[in-house]
Design a protein around this motif. Sequence first.
Motif, PDB file in Angstrom:
ATOM      1  N   SER A   1       0.819  -1.218   0.000  1.00 28.44           N
ATOM      2  CA  SER A   1       0.000   0.000   0.000  1.00 28.44           C
ATOM      3  C   SER A   1       0.852   1.267   0.000  1.00 28.44           C
ATOM      4  O   SER A   1       0.794   2.063  -0.951  1.00 28.44           O
ATOM      5  CB  SER A   1      -0.945   0.002   1.213  1.00 28.44           C
ATOM      6  OG  SER A   1      -0.210  -0.087   2.425  1.00 28.44           O
TER       7      SER A   1
ATOM      8  N   ASN B   1      -1.729  -2.267  -7.767  1.00 24.64           N
ATOM      9  CA  ASN B   1      -1.538  -1.107  -6.889  1.00 24.64           C
ATOM     10  C   ASN B   1      -0.439  -0.174  -7.391  1.00 24.64           C
ATOM     11  O   ASN B   1      -0.540   1.046  -7.240  1.00 24.64           O
ATOM     12  CB  ASN B   1      -1.242  -1.569  -5.466  1.00 24.64           C
ATOM     13  CG  ASN B   1      -2.503  -1.971  -4.724  1.00 24.64           C
ATOM     14  OD1 ASN B   1      -3.602  -1.948  -5.288  1.00 24.64           O
ATOM     15  ND2 ASN B   1      -2.379  -2.333  -3.462  1.00 24.64           N
TER      16      ASN B   1
ATOM     17  N   VAL C   1      -6.095   1.256  -3.595  1.00 21.91           N
ATOM     18  CA  VAL C   1      -4.830   0.666  -3.148  1.00 21.91           C
ATOM     19  C   VAL C   1      -4.962   0.124  -1.728  1.00 21.91           C
ATOM     20  O   VAL C   1      -4.550  -1.007  -1.422  1.00 21.91           O
ATOM     21  CB  VAL C   1      -3.697   1.704  -3.228  1.00 21.91           C
ATOM     22  CG1 VAL C   1      -2.479   1.243  -2.427  1.00 21.91           C
ATOM     23  CG2 VAL C   1      -3.300   1.949  -4.676  1.00 21.91           C
TER      24      VAL C   1
ATOM     25  N   ASN D   1      -7.353  -2.981  -1.616  1.00 19.43           N
ATOM     26  CA  ASN D   1      -6.678  -4.167  -2.150  1.00 19.43           C
ATOM     27  C   ASN D   1      -5.672  -4.728  -1.150  1.00 19.43           C
ATOM     28  O   ASN D   1      -5.596  -5.949  -0.945  1.00 19.43           O
ATOM     29  CB  ASN D   1      -5.965  -3.834  -3.457  1.00 19.43           C
ATOM     30  CG  ASN D   1      -6.910  -3.760  -4.635  1.00 19.43           C
ATOM     31  OD1 ASN D   1      -7.966  -4.375  -4.633  1.00 19.43           O
ATOM     32  ND2 ASN D   1      -6.532  -3.002  -5.654  1.00 19.43           N
TER      33      ASN D   1
ATOM     34  N   PRO E   1       3.516   1.386  -3.081  1.00 13.93           N
ATOM     35  CA  PRO E   1       2.899   1.765  -4.372  1.00 13.93           C
ATOM     36  C   PRO E   1       2.450   3.221  -4.428  1.00 13.93           C
ATOM     37  O   PRO E   1       2.608   3.884  -5.466  1.00 13.93           O
ATOM     38  CB  PRO E   1       1.704   0.812  -4.482  1.00 13.93           C
ATOM     39  CG  PRO E   1       2.122  -0.397  -3.725  1.00 13.93           C
ATOM     40  CD  PRO E   1       2.908   0.144  -2.567  1.00 13.93           C
ATOM     41  N   LEU E   2       1.885   3.741  -3.337  1.00 16.61           N
ATOM     42  CA  LEU E   2       1.487   5.151  -3.324  1.00 16.61           C
ATOM     43  C   LEU E   2       2.698   6.069  -3.362  1.00 16.61           C
ATOM     44  O   LEU E   2       2.636   7.175  -3.913  1.00 16.61           O
ATOM     45  CB  LEU E   2       0.638   5.438  -2.084  1.00 16.61           C
ATOM     46  CG  LEU E   2      -0.757   4.805  -2.071  1.00 16.61           C
ATOM     47  CD1 LEU E   2      -1.441   5.024  -0.732  1.00 16.61           C
ATOM     48  CD2 LEU E   2      -1.622   5.377  -3.205  1.00 16.61           C
TER      49      LEU E   2
ATOM     50  N   GLY F   1      -1.350   3.411  -8.215  1.00 18.76           N
ATOM     51  CA  GLY F   1      -0.763   4.197  -7.135  1.00 18.76           C
ATOM     52  C   GLY F   1       0.062   5.374  -7.598  1.00 18.76           C
ATOM     53  O   GLY F   1       0.386   6.265  -6.800  1.00 18.76           O
TER      54      GLY F   1
END
Length: 417
Positions: A127, A173, A214, A217, A130-131, A177
């Motif tokens: 999470s 993601n 994101v 998931n 990816p962001l 992301g």
Amino acid sequence: MNHPLLPWIAAAIFAMSVLHTFSTKYFEHLAHINPRHAGIWHLLGEVEVVFGLWAMVLAIAMFTLAGKVHTLEYLDSRNFTEPLFVFAIMVVAGTRPILQACGGLVQQIARLAPLPTAMVNYFLLLSVVPLLGSLITEPAAMTLAALMLRDSVFSARVSERLKYATLGVLFVNISIGGTLTPFAAPPVLMVASTWQWDLSFMLQTFGWKAAIAVLVNAVLVTLFMRRELLSLGEPAVARLTVPPIMVAIHLVFLLAIVLFAHHPVVFMGLLLFFIGFASAYAVNQDRLILREALLVAFFLAGLVVLGGQQSWWLQPLLMGLSADAVFYGATALTAITDNAALTYLASLVPGLSDEFKVAIVAGAVTGGGLTVIANAPNPAGVAILKGKFDEGVVSAGKLLLAAIPPTIVAAMAFRLL
């Protein structure tokens, strides 16, 4: 190209290359049961080699049908900035100081959560990293997440189910992301300048929806795999072996390459200087992932060459769809071609409605995790993690099945929120 058969031959070669990506596991199996010719089967089983290999077949066909001059003109017209950038960012992002900094940050956050550290660590890698791609670019985020997953979750004996579920969520993601900013995701980067999409527009139109998808998931796959994750025990604590000044210097190199992502003369010069610097302080380094990065660059360069000959059928197909249908059409087409190619083709068409523009980009990033070729950073993740899979190959079919659930979540976020 002035030969009437060439577009059809190029489309057939492209179709063969896509079929080849779904067959790499079969070639690796042949290498195991036929050791006498294992070399050629291993070569054909390398997913990173696929598009570069078929791009050479296309080049030979062009030389034969259109001649040397036209072929070289076409190859010179291709833009190879993205493959070069992915190569550079993979090498720098995959170094011990960068991994130490990111791994330490993830572990510190994991300790603050009132949950088992193994689960929180897994959730953060799927999470937060990816962001983070919206700042350091998606290829860098993919490299970091894949290397940290390889050295934590994938280093233990875990099921193939967990591996593919993780890879499916990671790819989706990473693809969505990077949409919080206009410069980090390749399909967004292709249109942001032409359509004048700035940071404010990206956050309001895509960013918050992508962030929700994101997180959902990552939560769902963490809960779904919680029993197996808990059986892994607590992740090993990374020892701080690199001086802070070295970490800071590596971060500066990484930032500089990101800032000059559109200028290969600059970022390749920075990379060469970085390699020299890393060699001078080898005590603070692990092996640079030059081989993996070169293979990924070869894959993407082949995709650039092959994809440039597909606009004659892709563009009319996309432009014939309504704004609603183009979202799902782009999501599906992304599975068999690079999502940045789809948005680039759309950017060439004048007079598109704002609704159509948003729909095609949203569809392109939504489908970016379905296959290895769907999003530029995906080959980097495969190159890093494939050694942990059965026979050293990521099955394209199993990846597709694993990526469908998080893709549906992303589609719901972009279409319903």
